[in-house]
Design an enzyme around this catalytic site. Structure first.
Site: not given
Length: 415
Positions: A213, A292, A313
């Site tokens: 991200n 790949k 978390l």
């Protein structure tokens, strides 16, 4: 505002090629909000001109105890009385010896000895050849100067002007400024062991591709720096980012969410605060190709299956130490819409006392941010500012909440 805002620094230069770094140091100190008065030894004038430092500091440079500009002929007294600190950078082996012996035969050593000991700290950034740094006399002299009340900022390691490599390089100007920021910061988290995750994770598809991200890690790294400034022992678990490690912070580099969880679980038993700033990938490929994955010309997409990553978390928040109150957990939520609604829901779902929300697309890769603090008592906004400024604000808020949590007080009764 920074911890250095409004501070008046006397910057002393002793002889050494590292004097060239003083120009950048003066510039950075000014940028941090300081006024800077430069004082140079005769040897320092062989490496950089007073004209350069005067132009950068906006103040005339002092080089002699007999400077006729002082009406009372006491530059060593006048210069030391208004200072919030005296910083010697570079501090040569010879100058360390002068300080250890209490010699006062030129202006810079004279004002160091004449400074009010209880009010004006003396900070040293040593700079010398690696053999000079390791010499028993240098180490003995430095130990004496520290015992007399000075603070040694330490040295860097690397290539030296003489062509050798090793310890003894002067810290870089930005590192010295970091040390000064920490020196002048309130010790709000003294005694705390803070564990922080930062940056993205990378979930491999094959040896050259993966899912990640846009998180830059800047907010987490700023928090690590602010927590260290506040006196905490900080461990930073970082995903793949290109950021320098803050001074005094222990860094563990990881790649995937599973790697990050493993590193966090090793550190949790020693932590008193856990701040989950990292943008952890929610899913990972079920299998990683050994080679790949190539296009075959058919236009067909490869079939990729995904499995959910562990919730770091939630795992830490459900741990025994967190449940017993020995570990205070703070979560981060990066949303694209309905920030308050999603932040409240995430805090409940994760079971953490404090959730910090931000709009991801508006902050990823940026140097500024705006935060929303959500706890059981309500919501608090921290308006857009630099990430370093927000990190210091968040550390102050965290310190207050920690104090209240350990005293058993509701937030509205916090001091």
């Amino acid at each position: 505002m920074t911890p250095l805002s409004g501070k008046h620094i006397v910057l002393g230069l002793s002889g050494g090629v590292a004097c060239y770094k003083a120009a950048e140091l003066v510039r950075l100190l000014g940028k941090a909000g300081c006024t800077v008065q430069v004082v140079m030894t005769e040897a320092a004038e062989h490496f950089i001109t007073a004209t350069t430092l005067q132009a950068l500091s906006g103040r005339a440079v002092y080089t002699s105890q007999w400077d006729a500009r002082e009406p009372n002929a006491m530059a060593h007294i006048n210069l030391s009385r208004d200072a919030h600190a005296i910083v010697i950078a570079p501090c040569s082996a010879d100058f360390i010896a002068r300080l250890a012996q209490g010699r006062c035969d030129e202006l810079l050593s004279l004002l160091c000895v004449a400074r009010p000991l209880q009010r004006v700290p003396l900070l040293l950034a040593p700079a010398m050849n690696r053999e000079m740094w390791l010499h028993p006399a240098t180490q003995r002299n430095l130990a004496q100067v520290v015992a007399d009340g000075a603070v040694s900022l330490g040295v860097g390691c690397g290539s030296q002007a003489c062509g050798e490599t090793g310890d003894g390089r002067m810290l870089e100007p930005a590192e010295i400024v970091e040390e000064l920021q920490a020196f002048f910061s309130p010790r709000l988290l003294a005694g705390e062991q803070v564990l922080i995750t930062a940056g993205p994770t990378f979930e491999a598809i094959d040896p050259v591709r993966g899912i990640t991200n846009r998180s830059s890690g800047k907010m987490g790294f700023a928090l690590a720096r602010a927590a260290r400034e506040a006196g905490a022992q900080v461990t930073l678990v970082a995903g793949p980012v290109a950021l320098a490690t803050p001074r005094g912070v222990q860094r563990l580099d990881v790649e995937s969410a599973q790697d990050m969880l493993g590193a966090v679980e090793q550190c949790v038993p020693h932590a008193s605060v856990f701040i989950a700033t990292a943008a952890v990938a929610d899913w990972r490929p079920a299998a990683v190709a050994a080679h790949k994955i190539k296009k075959d010309g058919t236009g067909q997409l490869p079939q990729l299956g995904f499995i959910e990553n562990p919730d770091i978390l939630a795992t830490v928040a459900a741990s025994r130490r967190a449940q017993e109150g020995a570990l205070y957990c703070v979560g981060f939520a990066a949303e694209s819409e309905n920030l308050l609604e999603h932040a409240r829901a995430k805090r409940q779902r994760k079971g953490v006392p404090l959730l910090v929300g931000n709009i991801g697309p508006a902050t990823f890769g940026q140097d500024d941010n705006a935060l929303l603090l959500v706890d059981e008592a309500g919501v608090q906004e921290l308006p857009r500012a630099s990430k370093h400024a927000l990190a210091r604000q968040l550390v102050a808020e965290l310190a207050r909440r920690l104090g209240a949590a350990r005293a058993g007080l509701p937030r509205e009764d916090m001091p």
